[in-house]
Design an enzyme around this catalytic site. Structure first.
Site, PDB file in Angstrom:
ATOM      1  N   LEU A  91       0.827  -1.370  -0.375  1.00 60.87           N
ATOM      2  CA  LEU A  91       0.364  -0.463   0.061  1.00 60.87           C
ATOM      3  C   LEU A  91       0.798   1.260   0.301  1.00 60.87           C
ATOM      4  O   LEU A  91       0.497   2.511  -0.483  1.00 60.87           O
ATOM      5  CB  LEU A  91      -1.041   0.178   1.864  1.00 60.87           C
ATOM      6  CG  LEU A  91      -2.344  -0.899   0.777  1.00 60.87           C
ATOM      7  CD1 LEU A  91      -3.333  -0.517   2.630  1.00 60.87           C
ATOM      8  CD2 LEU A  91      -3.018  -0.458   0.439  1.00 60.87           C
TER       9      LEU A  91
ATOM     10  N   SER B 213       1.347  -8.324  -1.414  1.00 61.27           N
ATOM     11  CA  SER B 213       2.246  -7.558  -0.549  1.00 61.27           C
ATOM     12  C   SER B 213       1.112  -7.411   0.950  1.00 61.27           C
ATOM     13  O   SER B 213      -0.051  -8.204   1.457  1.00 61.27           O
ATOM     14  CB  SER B 213       2.277  -6.225  -1.066  1.00 61.27           C
ATOM     15  OG  SER B 213       2.813  -5.900  -2.467  1.00 61.27           O
TER      16      SER B 213
ATOM     17  N   GLY C  41      -8.491  -6.529   9.988  1.00 63.50           N
ATOM     18  CA  GLY C  41      -9.774  -5.145  10.771  1.00 63.50           C
ATOM     19  C   GLY C  41      -9.958  -4.008   9.790  1.00 63.50           C
ATOM     20  O   GLY C  41     -11.200  -3.657  10.588  1.00 63.50           O
TER      21      GLY C  41
ATOM     22  N   HIS D  29       1.087  -8.903  18.614  1.00 62.07           N
ATOM     23  CA  HIS D  29      -0.116  -8.943  18.965  1.00 62.07           C
ATOM     24  C   HIS D  29      -1.116  -9.926  19.454  1.00 62.07           C
ATOM     25  O   HIS D  29      -0.165 -11.546  19.216  1.00 62.07           O
ATOM     26  CB  HIS D  29      -0.508  -9.063  17.349  1.00 62.07           C
ATOM     27  CG  HIS D  29      -2.247  -8.592  17.083  1.00 62.07           C
ATOM     28  ND1 HIS D  29      -3.186  -9.796  17.548  1.00 62.07           N
ATOM     29  CD2 HIS D  29      -2.918  -8.165  16.121  1.00 62.07           C
ATOM     30  CE1 HIS D  29      -4.652  -8.885  17.625  1.00 62.07           C
ATOM     31  NE2 HIS D  29      -4.399  -8.037  16.726  1.00 62.07           N
TER      32      HIS D  29
ATOM     33  N   ARG E 191     -11.894  -8.372  18.804  1.00 62.57           N
ATOM     34  CA  ARG E 191     -12.202  -8.317  19.752  1.00 62.57           C
ATOM     35  C   ARG E 191     -12.994  -7.173  20.661  1.00 62.57           C
ATOM     36  O   ARG E 191     -13.854  -6.899  21.042  1.00 62.57           O
ATOM     37  CB  ARG E 191     -10.602  -8.005  21.156  1.00 62.57           C
ATOM     38  CG  ARG E 191     -10.733  -9.464  21.809  1.00 62.57           C
ATOM     39  CD  ARG E 191      -9.010  -9.441  22.034  1.00 62.57           C
ATOM     40  NE  ARG E 191      -7.956  -9.123  21.135  1.00 62.57           N
ATOM     41  CZ  ARG E 191      -7.230  -8.384  21.117  1.00 62.57           C
ATOM     42  NH1 ARG E 191      -6.996  -7.210  21.843  1.00 62.57           N
ATOM     43  NH2 ARG E 191      -6.647  -8.353  20.089  1.00 62.57           N
TER      44      ARG E 191
ATOM     45  N   GLU F   1       5.618   0.625   6.839  1.00 65.92           N
ATOM     46  CA  GLU F   1       6.127   0.129   8.285  1.00 65.92           C
ATOM     47  C   GLU F   1       7.325   0.230   8.018  1.00 65.92           C
ATOM     48  O   GLU F   1       8.474  -0.351   9.098  1.00 65.92           O
ATOM     49  CB  GLU F   1       5.714  -1.470   8.705  1.00 65.92           C
ATOM     50  CG  GLU F   1       5.987  -2.707   9.529  1.00 65.92           C
ATOM     51  CD  GLU F   1       5.069  -3.627   9.674  1.00 65.92           C
ATOM     52  OE1 GLU F   1       4.342  -3.515   8.190  1.00 65.92           O
ATOM     53  OE2 GLU F   1       5.887  -4.626  10.304  1.00 65.92           O
TER      54      GLU F   1
ATOM     55  N   VAL G  11      -2.384   0.452   8.536  1.00 67.67           N
ATOM     56  CA  VAL G  11      -3.097   0.468   7.389  1.00 67.67           C
ATOM     57  C   VAL G  11      -3.216   1.647   7.377  1.00 67.67           C
ATOM     58  O   VAL G  11      -3.065   3.034   5.884  1.00 67.67           O
ATOM     59  CB  VAL G  11      -3.919   0.078   6.110  1.00 67.67           C
ATOM     60  CG1 VAL G  11      -3.756  -1.972   5.963  1.00 67.67           C
ATOM     61  CG2 VAL G  11      -5.039  -0.586   7.712  1.00 67.67           C
TER      62      VAL G  11
END
Lengths: 263, 656
Positions: B15, B42, B49, B257, B273, B394, B411
């Site tokens: 992205l 990728s 989420g 995570h 969650r 990242e 993202v």
């Protein structure tokens, strides 16, 4: 700490028990590196000790690391999300990363690269080239001359929640190529667009943001290399790892296209 | 020598990379994207989420705005982030999401009227407003005050990446697939492109560019178990490090995570969650409220991961041949909800665990997930030390995440950073010419040719797969969720040994064309260097901040450690990186350091904190009529490309 030690001992024991009971799997894999002059395709056999929850991803990596470092294959996400690892597994095309070895009771697993794609080597094929070409051919983007002039500060255009859900439903294709490998029409007709392309167009056809008319869609898929070429053997529907509704969408596009040219 | 010229070279087709490429192409610059794989594969595609942006259309997002998003992000970072960058980010995120909407992402929409949701384990009816019907909806995520995470079912990354790559195809941006950048071309503090290896033919190609952007994602695969894709090996950051010039920032900041499945480490989204799923122990007991009474399962990720580990250490984990785990219970959400909004999770449980997540609990354990550290950049995305080298996503330490990233902010960072950095990349292309001697290129090329020839000609030596395994195990055992001085010292020493051994790798398959063992042999020494940056940075940082938790230094020490770690690898033969520290200026912070509100407050305050709090209070008192935009302008003025400076509209509130 004593309790912890006992527990760790138990875990080690459990692991040993599992290992002792483990089957030995036999992998028969097509080996061919077109980069090496004079090499010819051949099948090679490898033995791997099965572990609980073992997938073909895990097994192939073990073979590469411990037995044959030249073995080529493609994995990226190893979670069934990215579509990299399509291959023919005991005669059926599918995603290797999420295929459990436990699914094969006789412990023999035969792996071939996906047919219909340029072979890079062994189990690795060039899906990228095919899908870029597909996206260019169906113009896989929103056709709206205002899309680049949207005022990003203002509220977005509203969309019916059901329409958004329907688009997502059709957009779940991961371009793995399994539908093309499973397609009899594609075998006979090299330029046949195939299910992934139809699904992409179907996705834009339900999207109100894409302003293309049925006639414009007809220009892309209204011939024998398009939706009218489909022999409806529906290997795509049978093997699609994302369970996309190929059958109904191909039928829908054919009807839509038949009417499009008459008007 | 094969040379390819372009204006804007982008390494990485996820992205962030694609968005930078789109920006430079739209500004009229020739652009090439390099990718190891087809761009749509990728790791961005694996984001499930959602994406945070303060649109505030859903009823539970009412009152949300840039300021609330900013506060959550800064708190989440444990005050380790760059607040200017966090501010640029939160102000631009609503625009990014609206642009992706125009480009085709089928964001899940608000449906007017009543709907049942699960909050804190209870069924609750909420009523969406009529005027919000059809706008982009959002769900709850950890560490956020409002429901701010916009989504498409749990395939958000997939739909975003597809829309982005399709846009790149529409703009005719070439993606050169199965290419790996193995070194940067640079001289006297300026970057001119990269030496690139074709993974099929083995050919080396010099890609020369005015601006080079590294957007290759994180370095999760330094760890034996990670949620990351197998390509997330940090090679982009490593080639920047190997310049000896460009520093990497905060490499010790590694996120775990809470809910990856056991044993394979595949992620189940935080949306589980967020939508009401619970964490249970071996007795079926919901334990999070005892540790974090306010946010419970939806505390920040670093906090939940630590609490889960603590609880398992008390003997409350479920035993398995793969070690202890806990349960994630989403059965209470109901099959209909799961099959619609958590379908990837359901599919993963089905295929990899053989369980029906609508009826059975999911075995989960905290697992390496995100790299906050990366190539240190200015707010423009350009390296602080190497001109012409940019980084986004990242791979970068642009530094909006500090020491802990919020779910839904990754993202979001990729597309927002892509937009903003992309403009600065285009500016750089406009202002600079490619002015470099081919001698420089030739030298860079020769060096890589020799490195590969050495690997192929060496008769006996180390096995790259084994070296990697050893490194991954050291990182797992000694540089994990909880860290301590003894283990870290051992890790640093053991990695030094690996670094030396990695200079003597030999191959069994001695060919230079497509050869997975050679790929590994090129990457592993680079990965070991990155692991050394992580371990050494963690050893030196004698405090606990965000995801960096030292058992022997449990306090967050703002007095001594309110700074950013910078690692450079100046001498090629050095066996450790050189560490420097860049202070964070409290007197410029929009939000001076305070408590995050988790557990017991354990902060050694910074001497300027009180002064800054007072200063901000004075500004507010002196400007009683100023609105939030004017206040921000005074206490945290930011520099942002002009096209992104407008205020964001929200339903029922206009542009306020």
């Amino acid at each position: 700490m004593c309790g912890q030690a006992v527990k760790e001992k138990q875990e080690t024991q459990d692991k040993q028990d599992i290992q002792e009971r483990a089957r030995t799997l036999t992998f028969e894999i097509l080996r061919y590196n077109p980069q090496v002059k004079g090499e010819t395709p051949k099948m090679k056999t490898y033995q791997v000790k099965e572990a609980p929850g073992m997938t073909i991803f895990i097994a192939l990596n073990e073979i590469r690391e411990y037995q044959d470092p030249s073995l080529q294959f493609d994995f990226v996400c190893r979670a069934g999300i990215c579509g990299s690892c399509g291959m023919v597994i005991n005669g059926a095309p599918g995603l290797a990363c999420r295929t459990l070895t436990a699914n094969y009771p006789d412990g023999v697993i035969k792996l071939l690269p996906l047919p219909g794609f340029e072979l890079i080597g062994d189990l690795s094929v060039n899906t990228g080239k095919v899908f870029r070409a597909m996206s260019e051919r169906v113009e896989s983007w929103i056709h709206d001359k205002h899309a680049d002039n949207v005022d990003l500060d203002k509220l977005e255009e509203t969309m019916d929640p059901d329409t958004a859900d329907e688009i997502y439903e059709l957009e779940r294709c991961v371009e793995c190529g399994v539908c093309l490998a499973a397609c009899a029409t594609k075998r006979m007709r090299d330029d046949f667009l195939g299910a992934a392309g139809f699904m992409r167009l179907a996705r834009y056809a339900v999207d109100p943001r894409d302003k293309r008319s049925d006639e414009e869609f007809y220009d892309i898929i209204g011939d024998d290399d398009g939706v009218f070429g489909c022999m409806t053997l529906l290997g795509c529907e049978d093997y699609c790892p994302k369970d996309l509704p190929h059958q109904t969408r191909i039928a829908y596009l054919r009807r839509k296209m038949a009417f499009a040219k008459r008007s | 020598m094969k040379i390819i010229y372009t204006d804007s070279l982008v390494i990485g087709g996820g992205l962030a990379g694609l968005r930078v490429a789109i920006a430079s192409k739209q500004r009229g610059y020739d652009t090439i994207v390099l990718s190891q794989i087809p761009a749509k594969r990728s790791h961005s595609a694996a984001a499930q989420g959602g994406m945070q942006a303060s649109l505030g259309a859903c009823i539970k997002g009412e009152g949300d705005n840039e300021d609330v998003h900013f506060a959550d992000t800064v708190k989440g970072s444990d005050w380790g982030c760059d607040q200017d960058v966090a501010r640029m980010f939160v102000n631009t995120a609503p625009k990014a999401i609206r642009q992706l909407c125009a480009w085709g992402v089928p964001w899940s929409r608000v449906r007017k009227g009543d709907r049942q949701v699960i909050i804190n384990g209870e069924k609750v009816t909420i009523t969406e407003k009529n005027e919000a019907h059809g706008l982009i909806s959002s769900r709850d995520f950890g560490g956020t005050k409002k429901w701010r995470t916009c989504y498409t079912s749990d395939g958000t990354g997939h739909t975003m990446l597809y829309a982005m790559d399709n846009k790149a195809i529409q703009l005719d941006i070439p993606v050169h697939e199965r290419k790996e950048a193995i070194a940067l071309i640079q001289e006297e503090g300026v970057c001119y492109g990269a030496i690139v290896r074709d993974l099929v033919t083995g050919d080396l190609i010099a890609y020369m560019a005015k601006a080079t952007t590294i957007a290759t994602g994180g370095y999760g695969r330094l760890y034996a178990v990670s949620t990351n894709a197998v390509i997330s090996e940090g090679i982009g950051a490593a080639i920047a490090l190997e310049t000896g010039v460009a520093p990497l920032g905060n490499m010790e900041a590694v996120q775990f995570h809470p809910t990856a499945i056991v044993p394979v480490g595949i992620l189940t989204t935080e949306g589980c969650r967020g939508d009401g799923g619970l964490l249970l122990d071996k007795d079926g007991h919901r334990f999070m409220p005892e540790y974090e009474p306010e946010k419970k399962e939806l505390a920040s990720r670093d906090v939940v991961s630590r609490r889960m580990t603590e609880h398992m250490r008390k003997g409350k984990g479920v035993s398995s041949p793969y070690g202890d785990h806990l349960w994630l219970d989403i059965t209470l959400l109901g099959r209909e909800h799961i099959e619609k909004n958590l379908r990837e999770v359901k599919e993963i449980c089905d295929y990899f665990l053989g369980i029906d997540a609508a009826e059975e609990y999911i075995p989960v354990r905290p697992t390496q997930h995100y790299s906050m550290g990366g190539i240190r950049t200015k707010h423009t995305g350009e390296s602080t030390e190497l001109a012409g080298l940019f980084s986004a996503g990242e791979a970068a330490c642009w530094d909006m995440h500090g020491f802990n990233r919020l779910g839904g902010n990754s993202v979001a960072e990729t597309v927002v950073a892509g937009m903003i950095v992309g403009e600065y990349v285009a500016d750089y292309c406009k202002e600079n010419c490619l002015n470099v001697s081919t001698k420089t290129v030739d030298r860079a090329m020769k060096k890589q040719e020799n490195m590969i020839a050495d690997l192929i000609n060496r008769d006996a030596g180390e096995n790259p797969f084994e070296l990697k395994k050893e490194m991954q195990q050291i990182m797992m055992d000694k540089v994990g969720i909880f860290r301590n001085g003894d283990d870290l010292t051992k890790a640093v020493d053991e990695l030094k040994v690996l670094n030396r051994r990695a200079k003597n790798i030999a191959l069994r398959n001695r060919i230079s064309s497509s050869n997975p063992e050679l790929v590994e042999a090129i990457r592993v020494p680079k990965m070991i260097k990155l692991a050394q940056c992580v371990a050494y940075g963690a050893q030196l940082r004698t405090e606990s901040r965000g995801a960096h938790a030292r058992e022997d230094y449990p306090e967050r020490n703002d007095r001594d450690w309110l700074n950013r770690t910078l690692a450079t690898w100046k001498e090629e033969d050095a066996d450790l990186p050189e560490m420097n520290y860049e202070p964070l200026d409290v007197m410029k912070m929009e939000m001076p350091p305070a408590s995050r509100g988790y557990g017991v407050d354990n902060i050694v305050p910074h001497p300027d904190t009180e002064k800054r709090v007072e200063e901000i209070e004075t500004v507010k008192q002196e400007n009683p009529d100023a609105d939030r935009f004017e206040i921000q302008e005074v206490i945290n003025p930011i520099d942002i490309p002009a096209k992104f400076t407008g205020r964001n509209e929200r339903v029922g509130r206009g542009f306020k």
